[in-house]
Design a protein around this motif. Sequence first.
Motif, PDB file in Angstrom:
ATOM      1  N   ALA A   1     -24.678 110.795 -23.085  1.00  0.00           N
ATOM      2  CA  ALA A   1     -25.404 112.032 -22.827  1.00  0.00           C
ATOM      3  C   ALA A   1     -24.578 112.909 -21.889  1.00  0.00           C
ATOM      4  N   GLY A   2     -24.630 114.219 -22.134  1.00  0.00           N
ATOM      5  CA  GLY A   2     -23.922 115.149 -21.272  1.00  0.00           C
ATOM      6  C   GLY A   2     -22.511 115.455 -21.720  1.00  0.00           C
ATOM      7  N   THR A   3     -22.080 114.898 -22.849  1.00  0.00           N
ATOM      8  CA  THR A   3     -20.760 115.239 -23.384  1.00  0.00           C
ATOM      9  C   THR A   3     -20.772 116.695 -23.853  1.00  0.00           C
ATOM     10  N   VAL A   4     -19.778 117.466 -23.432  1.00  0.00           N
ATOM     11  CA  VAL A   4     -19.723 118.884 -23.782  1.00  0.00           C
ATOM     12  C   VAL A   4     -18.791 119.088 -24.972  1.00  0.00           C
ATOM     13  N   LEU A   5     -19.344 119.662 -26.033  1.00  0.00           N
ATOM     14  CA  LEU A   5     -18.555 120.043 -27.207  1.00  0.00           C
ATOM     15  C   LEU A   5     -18.283 121.531 -27.099  1.00  0.00           C
ATOM     16  N   PRO A   6     -17.032 121.949 -27.015  1.00  0.00           N
ATOM     17  CA  PRO A   6     -16.725 123.356 -26.764  1.00  0.00           C
ATOM     18  C   PRO A   6     -17.062 124.251 -27.948  1.00  0.00           C
ATOM     19  N   GLU A   7     -17.287 125.524 -27.640  1.00  0.00           N
ATOM     20  CA  GLU A   7     -17.484 126.540 -28.667  1.00  0.00           C
ATOM     21  C   GLU A   7     -16.365 126.449 -29.703  1.00  0.00           C
TER      22      GLU A   7
ATOM     23  N   ILE B   1     -29.673 116.639 -29.574  1.00  0.00           N
ATOM     24  CA  ILE B   1     -30.604 117.443 -28.769  1.00  0.00           C
ATOM     25  C   ILE B   1     -30.228 117.324 -27.299  1.00  0.00           C
ATOM     26  N   THR B   2     -29.843 118.423 -26.694  1.00  0.00           N
ATOM     27  CA  THR B   2     -29.460 118.418 -25.280  1.00  0.00           C
ATOM     28  C   THR B   2     -30.584 117.845 -24.424  1.00  0.00           C
ATOM     29  N   GLY B   3     -30.238 116.862 -23.577  1.00  0.00           N
ATOM     30  CA  GLY B   3     -31.212 116.260 -22.671  1.00  0.00           C
ATOM     31  C   GLY B   3     -32.061 115.159 -23.276  1.00  0.00           C
ATOM     32  N   SER B   4     -31.865 114.865 -24.568  1.00  0.00           N
ATOM     33  CA  SER B   4     -32.703 113.857 -25.226  1.00  0.00           C
ATOM     34  C   SER B   4     -32.232 112.443 -24.909  1.00  0.00           C
ATOM     35  N   PRO B   5     -33.183 111.504 -24.731  1.00  0.00           N
ATOM     36  CA  PRO B   5     -32.805 110.094 -24.659  1.00  0.00           C
ATOM     37  C   PRO B   5     -32.539 109.568 -26.064  1.00  0.00           C
TER      38      PRO B   5
ATOM     39  N   ILE C   1     -27.964 127.615 -37.593  1.00  0.00           N
ATOM     40  CA  ILE C   1     -28.630 126.337 -37.367  1.00  0.00           C
ATOM     41  C   ILE C   1     -29.701 126.527 -36.291  1.00  0.00           C
ATOM     42  N   ALA C   2     -30.907 126.048 -36.569  1.00  0.00           N
ATOM     43  CA  ALA C   2     -32.022 126.235 -35.648  1.00  0.00           C
ATOM     44  C   ALA C   2     -32.031 125.203 -34.520  1.00  0.00           C
ATOM     45  N   LEU C   3     -31.461 124.021 -34.769  1.00  0.00           N
ATOM     46  CA  LEU C   3     -31.557 122.928 -33.803  1.00  0.00           C
ATOM     47  C   LEU C   3     -30.650 123.146 -32.602  1.00  0.00           C
ATOM     48  N   PHE C   4     -29.504 123.814 -32.815  1.00  0.00           N
ATOM     49  CA  PHE C   4     -28.579 124.147 -31.733  1.00  0.00           C
ATOM     50  C   PHE C   4     -27.812 125.400 -32.131  1.00  0.00           C
ATOM     51  N   ASP C   5     -27.063 125.971 -31.207  1.00  0.00           N
ATOM     52  CA  ASP C   5     -26.414 127.263 -31.431  1.00  0.00           C
ATOM     53  C   ASP C   5     -25.138 127.097 -32.254  1.00  0.00           C
ATOM     54  N   ALA C   6     -25.298 127.162 -33.574  1.00  0.00           N
ATOM     55  CA  ALA C   6     -24.155 127.020 -34.476  1.00  0.00           C
ATOM     56  C   ALA C   6     -24.439 127.774 -35.762  1.00  0.00           C
ATOM     57  N   ASN C   7     -23.391 128.145 -36.470  1.00  0.00           N
ATOM     58  CA  ASN C   7     -23.533 128.756 -37.793  1.00  0.00           C
ATOM     59  C   ASN C   7     -23.216 127.722 -38.861  1.00  0.00           C
ATOM     60  N   LEU C   8     -23.634 128.014 -40.091  1.00  0.00           N
ATOM     61  CA  LEU C   8     -23.396 127.088 -41.195  1.00  0.00           C
ATOM     62  C   LEU C   8     -23.288 127.869 -42.491  1.00  0.00           C
TER      63      LEU C   8
ATOM     64  N   PHE D   1     -21.797 123.098 -26.397  1.00  0.00           N
ATOM     65  CA  PHE D   1     -23.002 122.306 -26.638  1.00  0.00           C
ATOM     66  C   PHE D   1     -22.925 121.008 -25.847  1.00  0.00           C
ATOM     67  N   THR D   2     -24.010 120.698 -25.154  1.00  0.00           N
ATOM     68  CA  THR D   2     -24.097 119.463 -24.372  1.00  0.00           C
ATOM     69  C   THR D   2     -24.952 118.461 -25.129  1.00  0.00           C
ATOM     70  N   THR D   3     -24.397 117.301 -25.420  1.00  0.00           N
ATOM     71  CA  THR D   3     -25.097 116.316 -26.244  1.00  0.00           C
ATOM     72  C   THR D   3     -26.204 115.611 -25.471  1.00  0.00           C
ATOM     73  N   GLY D   4     -27.162 115.099 -26.248  1.00  0.00           N
ATOM     74  CA  GLY D   4     -28.101 114.132 -25.710  1.00  0.00           C
ATOM     75  C   GLY D   4     -27.465 112.755 -25.797  1.00  0.00           C
ATOM     76  N   ALA D   5     -28.309 111.722 -25.623  1.00  0.00           N
ATOM     77  CA  ALA D   5     -27.798 110.345 -25.607  1.00  0.00           C
ATOM     78  C   ALA D   5     -27.542 109.845 -27.019  1.00  0.00           C
ATOM     79  N   GLY D   6     -26.299 109.530 -27.335  1.00  0.00           N
ATOM     80  CA  GLY D   6     -25.957 108.931 -28.611  1.00  0.00           C
ATOM     81  C   GLY D   6     -25.845 107.429 -28.495  1.00  0.00           C
ATOM     82  N   THR D   7     -25.196 106.814 -29.490  1.00  0.00           N
ATOM     83  CA  THR D   7     -24.970 105.366 -29.458  1.00  0.00           C
ATOM     84  C   THR D   7     -23.680 105.067 -28.703  1.00  0.00           C
TER      85      THR D   7
END
Length: 257
Positions: A59-65, A127-131, A233-240, A49-55
């Motif tokens: 942005a663009g930080t990759v969280l591995p599977e 959200i990937t690509g989000s400001p 999870i609907a917002l990104f590709d993950a299970n819960l 998962f590639t992050t959007g812009a946090g605090t």
Amino acid sequence: MLRSSLSAAAMVLALSAAPAYAQDYYGSLSIGGVWLDDSDNSGAFNSDFTTGAGTTIPAGTVLPEGTSVEWTTEFDEGISASAAFGRSFGSFRGEVELAYQSNDVDTHTNVAVGGGAIGAEDAGVLITGSPNLGVTVADLVADGRGSVDTTFLMLNGYYDFNAIGPVTPYVGAGVGVGFVNVDYAPSGVTIVDDDSTHFAYQVIAGGSFDLSDRMALFAQYRYRATEDVETEIALFDANLDVENAASILEAGLRIRF
């Protein structure tokens, strides 16, 4: 032949002498309040998962599977309703029950990814690509829209203790299946909207009050749960996995026929 005839006659006599309670069928209806336990939701990303812009997370930080995702959900008091059909065998009863319960979400807290809290991060990180969105993850999820709704189909067994006047205390337990819908949509953002079917169980304690030979009021407590509910999870590709266990206080009417 004589021996067979005598055996058949003995069986008929035994059945004829069987107590009336062997034919004691009943139906019941009940309604009550439901206190759903807090759910410690836990899961993981199914792909990178590639992050959007946090605090503080760029942005663009990759969280591995396989990176963990978790948070806690608290619920409002809900409602439960059930209908059952059963049969008494002396001090024992068996029944089939159809029940429904629903609890609205109160709030979500303690959002963490990879074991680290991200509540203070800008919500754009989700959200990937989000400001930056100008709202923190904690503030976004604190808004508690959504619900957990479960329909149960259960087989229950009870033991009725000796009556104390018109009052009969009892205990019971049941197993079956729960058809669960999880809807998490804080601030109107759909995080989870998924259905799942799981093994369910319950334990019950209560007492009935005879109004007549055929009618009784009853009040009872039950602890009812399913296995952890598997959702996507609907917002990104993950299970819960969502916990689904509740305490219920209810009252109802039982009619014997």
